[in-house]
Design a protein around this motif. Structure first.
Motif, PDB file in Angstrom:
ATOM      1  N   PRO A 286       0.979  -1.243   0.236  1.00  0.00           N
ATOM      2  CA  PRO A 286       0.097  -0.012  -0.029  1.00  0.00           C
ATOM      3  C   PRO A 286       0.838   1.368   0.001  1.00  0.00           C
ATOM      4  N   LYS A 287       0.332   2.269  -0.655  1.00  0.00           N
ATOM      5  CA  LYS A 287       1.012   3.480  -0.748  1.00  0.00           C
ATOM      6  C   LYS A 287       0.224   4.651  -0.172  1.00  0.00           C
ATOM      7  N   VAL A 288       0.696   5.223   0.818  1.00  0.00           N
ATOM      8  CA  VAL A 288      -0.078   6.602   1.524  1.00  0.00           C
ATOM      9  C   VAL A 288       0.484   7.912   0.841  1.00  0.00           C
ATOM     10  N   ASN A 289      -0.692   8.456   0.379  1.00  0.00           N
ATOM     11  CA  ASN A 289      -0.329   9.802  -0.177  1.00  0.00           C
ATOM     12  C   ASN A 289      -0.165  10.855   1.039  1.00  0.00           C
ATOM     13  N   PRO A 290       0.903  11.442   1.070  1.00  0.00           N
ATOM     14  CA  PRO A 290       1.396  12.369   2.330  1.00  0.00           C
ATOM     15  C   PRO A 290       0.456  13.395   2.396  1.00  0.00           C
ATOM     16  N   ASN A 291      -0.186  13.779   1.420  1.00  0.00           N
ATOM     17  CA  ASN A 291      -0.994  15.037   1.652  1.00  0.00           C
ATOM     18  C   ASN A 291      -2.559  14.581   1.795  1.00  0.00           C
ATOM     19  N   PRO A 292      -2.989  14.998   3.003  1.00  0.00           N
ATOM     20  CA  PRO A 292      -4.269  14.832   3.373  1.00  0.00           C
ATOM     21  C   PRO A 292      -5.279  15.555   2.650  1.00  0.00           C
ATOM     22  N   ILE A 293      -6.552  15.043   2.730  1.00  0.00           N
ATOM     23  CA  ILE A 293      -7.656  15.841   1.937  1.00  0.00           C
ATOM     24  C   ILE A 293      -8.784  16.085   3.022  1.00  0.00           C
TER      25      ILE A 293
ATOM     26  N   GLY B  47     -18.218  14.150  10.035  1.00  0.00           N
ATOM     27  CA  GLY B  47     -17.320  14.296  11.131  1.00  0.00           C
ATOM     28  C   GLY B  47     -17.730  15.395  11.792  1.00  0.00           C
ATOM     29  N   ARG B  48     -16.681  16.003  12.438  1.00  0.00           N
ATOM     30  CA  ARG B  48     -16.972  17.709  13.332  1.00  0.00           C
ATOM     31  C   ARG B  48     -17.185  18.548  12.272  1.00  0.00           C
ATOM     32  N   GLY B  49     -18.331  19.223  12.016  1.00  0.00           N
ATOM     33  CA  GLY B  49     -18.410  20.165  10.730  1.00  0.00           C
ATOM     34  C   GLY B  49     -19.421  19.998   9.945  1.00  0.00           C
ATOM     35  N   GLY B  50     -20.094  18.678  10.250  1.00  0.00           N
ATOM     36  CA  GLY B  50     -21.125  17.975   9.066  1.00  0.00           C
ATOM     37  C   GLY B  50     -20.792  17.106   8.198  1.00  0.00           C
ATOM     38  N   VAL B  51     -21.298  17.194   7.165  1.00  0.00           N
ATOM     39  CA  VAL B  51     -21.121  16.053   5.983  1.00  0.00           C
ATOM     40  C   VAL B  51     -20.909  16.828   4.699  1.00  0.00           C
ATOM     41  N   ARG B  52     -19.873  16.421   4.016  1.00  0.00           N
ATOM     42  CA  ARG B  52     -19.851  16.965   2.624  1.00  0.00           C
ATOM     43  C   ARG B  52     -19.539  15.851   1.725  1.00  0.00           C
ATOM     44  N   GLY B  53     -19.923  15.736   0.579  1.00  0.00           N
ATOM     45  CA  GLY B  53     -19.853  14.739  -0.521  1.00  0.00           C
ATOM     46  C   GLY B  53     -18.808  14.978  -1.489  1.00  0.00           C
ATOM     47  N   TYR B  54     -18.234  14.032  -2.248  1.00  0.00           N
ATOM     48  CA  TYR B  54     -17.337  14.380  -3.190  1.00  0.00           C
ATOM     49  C   TYR B  54     -17.386  13.139  -4.321  1.00  0.00           C
ATOM     50  N   TRP B  55     -17.133  13.698  -5.766  1.00  0.00           N
ATOM     51  CA  TRP B  55     -16.992  12.628  -6.749  1.00  0.00           C
ATOM     52  C   TRP B  55     -15.649  12.243  -6.735  1.00  0.00           C
ATOM     53  N   THR B  56     -15.387  10.952  -6.871  1.00  0.00           N
ATOM     54  CA  THR B  56     -13.860  10.287  -6.817  1.00  0.00           C
ATOM     55  C   THR B  56     -13.419   9.836  -8.094  1.00  0.00           C
ATOM     56  N   ASN B  57     -14.467  10.073  -9.140  1.00  0.00           N
ATOM     57  CA  ASN B  57     -14.048   9.535 -10.414  1.00  0.00           C
ATOM     58  C   ASN B  57     -14.887   9.986 -11.664  1.00  0.00           C
ATOM     59  N   GLY B  58     -14.396  10.334 -12.883  1.00  0.00           N
ATOM     60  CA  GLY B  58     -15.178  11.011 -13.691  1.00  0.00           C
ATOM     61  C   GLY B  58     -14.824  12.312 -13.865  1.00  0.00           C
ATOM     62  N   VAL B  59     -15.378  12.911 -14.780  1.00  0.00           N
ATOM     63  CA  VAL B  59     -15.358  14.407 -14.897  1.00  0.00           C
ATOM     64  C   VAL B  59     -16.531  15.154 -14.446  1.00  0.00           C
ATOM     65  N   HIS B  60     -16.230  16.132 -13.548  1.00  0.00           N
ATOM     66  CA  HIS B  60     -17.414  16.696 -12.964  1.00  0.00           C
ATOM     67  C   HIS B  60     -17.089  18.375 -12.761  1.00  0.00           C
ATOM     68  N   ARG B  61     -18.371  19.152 -12.849  1.00  0.00           N
ATOM     69  CA  ARG B  61     -17.967  20.603 -12.604  1.00  0.00           C
ATOM     70  C   ARG B  61     -17.726  20.915 -11.003  1.00  0.00           C
ATOM     71  N   ASP B  62     -16.579  21.554 -10.888  1.00  0.00           N
ATOM     72  CA  ASP B  62     -16.227  21.947  -9.310  1.00  0.00           C
ATOM     73  C   ASP B  62     -17.027  23.100  -9.000  1.00  0.00           C
ATOM     74  N   PRO B  63     -17.918  22.971  -7.985  1.00  0.00           N
ATOM     75  CA  PRO B  63     -18.927  24.128  -7.649  1.00  0.00           C
ATOM     76  C   PRO B  63     -18.009  25.193  -7.016  1.00  0.00           C
TER      77      PRO B  63
ATOM     78  N   ALA C 246     -12.222  13.864 -11.564  1.00  0.00           N
ATOM     79  CA  ALA C 246     -12.156  13.616 -10.013  1.00  0.00           C
ATOM     80  C   ALA C 246     -11.338  12.383  -9.826  1.00  0.00           C
ATOM     81  N   THR C 247     -10.399  12.339  -9.006  1.00  0.00           N
ATOM     82  CA  THR C 247      -9.628  11.157  -8.378  1.00  0.00           C
ATOM     83  C   THR C 247      -9.945  11.013  -7.048  1.00  0.00           C
ATOM     84  N   ALA C 248      -9.462   9.793  -6.610  1.00  0.00           N
ATOM     85  CA  ALA C 248      -9.313   9.467  -5.091  1.00  0.00           C
ATOM     86  C   ALA C 248      -8.650  10.467  -4.293  1.00  0.00           C
ATOM     87  N   ASN C 249      -7.460  10.937  -4.939  1.00  0.00           N
ATOM     88  CA  ASN C 249      -6.495  11.915  -4.242  1.00  0.00           C
ATOM     89  C   ASN C 249      -6.849  13.151  -4.571  1.00  0.00           C
ATOM     90  N   ASN C 250      -7.822  13.586  -5.348  1.00  0.00           N
ATOM     91  CA  ASN C 250      -8.333  15.102  -5.647  1.00  0.00           C
ATOM     92  C   ASN C 250      -9.633  14.870  -6.076  1.00  0.00           C
TER      93      ASN C 250
END
Length: 433
Positions: A207-214, A241-257, A265-269
């Motif tokens: 396994p490879k951990v991305n050092p930059n959190p999201i 978590g603390r601060g509510g619930v936020r949803g993300y696309w992790t695959n495909g091309v989407h408009r970033d609001p 969209a990717t798992a890392n971004n």
């Protein structure tokens, strides 16, 4: 049939384990957090309505999470907890049979254990409080378990991750999102808790951990505790978590609001989708434990986990609307200009039929939904079945609260409900007397 059990020494930390009881899912410095193995007040009577107990598996005491793997015709239940991992054959769904074990005594906490159906892998999160550690300096990470043969469970790899309270599959378990708990001493002082780290498990042995959190700046602009991630039927990953619930696309091309631009969209971004903080009038703690978006709706079902003196102010089930959050409002919220989702309803056990007024261990916890019936754990107040056909008015239709309940996670599976109970082990329930 002969039963083969696999006992694996995973790390030297296991050998030096100092016994400790698990706390509730939050932080060890969260005010009022309750020990998960703390028994109910002695003498409190059982309370059962419209539910039948089919089986109890006491050897799984310390159970935290339940998941299922299918091997062609064979159905296997995986139970994780402070003991490690246990595999049960469900040839008779009402009478699970223990067929394999991976002994890791002292694990903390393996909450929200998830499985890869294709590769037959199990991902166990190691909280920094495992093996007598603490949130300040303890080691956290992920065990990747080979479950191709349930009778011969084995660890493929372990990887250090700067978070470890829960870990969730992203993009068909090619990646993992891992979050929580309270921040470590070597993490930024301004953080309120650990965000998400992404681990690439396409090669499960390495396994490879991305050092930059999201999922940063989630609490009105402050980076805070991400507790749990659940992926809905559309592929949107909801981070609670603390601060509510936020949803993300992790695959495909989407408009970033947030930026107004289209991007991949990717798992890392990931690309923001919708969500935000819950009104403090509905959930005063603002600590949202886990969430679920019903298919085809703009609703979120959310657990608030909170412990206070008495049931009345403990965490509740919240149903909130996503309307008004699709243009990045949850990412622009600040203390000066706050954005809050509109709450549709809430439900808690305080004062409800079947509740024990002598117990104050009443917070909402994990839940699962089957059609219009939601089943939810409420620790010592047991397992509750709610009719949510009208989201504005959840109604209790059944409950199962044995005197020694410590209900942690209920899961629907093939018409039955399997409950991970930290004191009782696993209960197999059938709705309807």
């Amino acid at each position: 049939m002969r039963k083969w059990l696999s006992t694996v020494a995973v790390s030297t930390a296991v050998l030096t384990f100092a016994s400790t009881s698990a706390m509730a899912c939050g932080e060890d410095d969260m005010p009022g957090a309750k020990p998960a193995a703390q028994a109910k007040i002695a003498g409190a009577p059982d309370a059962v309505k419209n539910v039948k107990l089919l089986a109890n598996l006491p050897e799984a005491q310390g159970a935290i999470s339940i998941s299922f793997l299918q091997y062609g015709w064979r159905d296997v239940m995986m139970v994780s907890g402070q003991f490690g991992l246990k595999a049960y054959d469900l040839a008779n769904p009402a009478k699970p049979k223990l067929v394999g074990e991976l002994n890791i005594p002292g694990m903390w906490e393996t909450e929200n254990t998830e499985v890869d159906q294709h590769r037959k892998l199990v991902f166990l999160s190691r909280d920094p409080r495992a093996f007598g550690g603490n949130t300040h300096t303890g080691e956290s990470g992920i065990y990747v378990v080979d479950a191709r043969r349930p009778e011969k469970l084995s660890v493929l790899s372990f990887v250090d991750v700067p978070a470890g309270h829960t870990t969730s599959c992203i993009n068909d378990c090619q990646f993992l999102w891992t979050g929580g708990p309270a921040k470590a001493d070597n993490q930024p002082a301004e953080w309120g808790g650990r965000p998400i780290w992404v681990t690439d498990v396409r090669d499960p042995k390495h396994p490879k951990v991305n050092p930059n959190p999201i999922e940063l700046a989630r609490n009105d602009g402050k980076t805070d505790y991400v507790h749990d991630v659940q992926v809905d039927s559309q592929g949107v990953a909801w981070a609670s978590g603390r601060g509510g619930v936020r949803g993300y696309w992790t695959n495909g091309v989407h408009r970033d609001p947030v930026t107004g631009k289209f991007r991949r969209a990717t798992a890392n971004n990931p690309v923001p989708y919708a969500g935000g903080k819950i009104s403090e009038l509905t959930a005063p703690s603002t600590f949202m434990h886990n969430s679920y978006r019903p298919p085809g709706t703009n609703l979120l079902y959310i657990t608030e986990e909170s412990f206070n003196d008495g049931c009345a102010t403990d965490g509740v089930l919240v149903i909130a609307s996503l309307k008004g959050s699709f243009n990045g409002e949850g990412w622009r919220s600040t203390p000066q200009q706050p954005f809050r989702l509109t709450s549709v309803s809430s439900w808690g056990v305080a004062g409800q039929e079947g509740s024990d007024p002598a117990s104050d261990d009443c917070s909402a916890h994990y839940f699962d939904v089957n059609g219009h019936v939601l089943v939810q754990s409420f620790y010592s107040q047991g397992t509750r079945f709610l009719d949510v056909s009208d989201p504005t008015n959840p109604r209790q239709i059944a409950y199962y609260r044995p005197a020694d309940a410590k209900s942690w996670q209920p899961v629907w599976h093939r018409g039955l409900v399997y409950v991970a109970d930290n004191v009782r082990g696993v209960d197999v329930l059938k709705l309807g007397a």
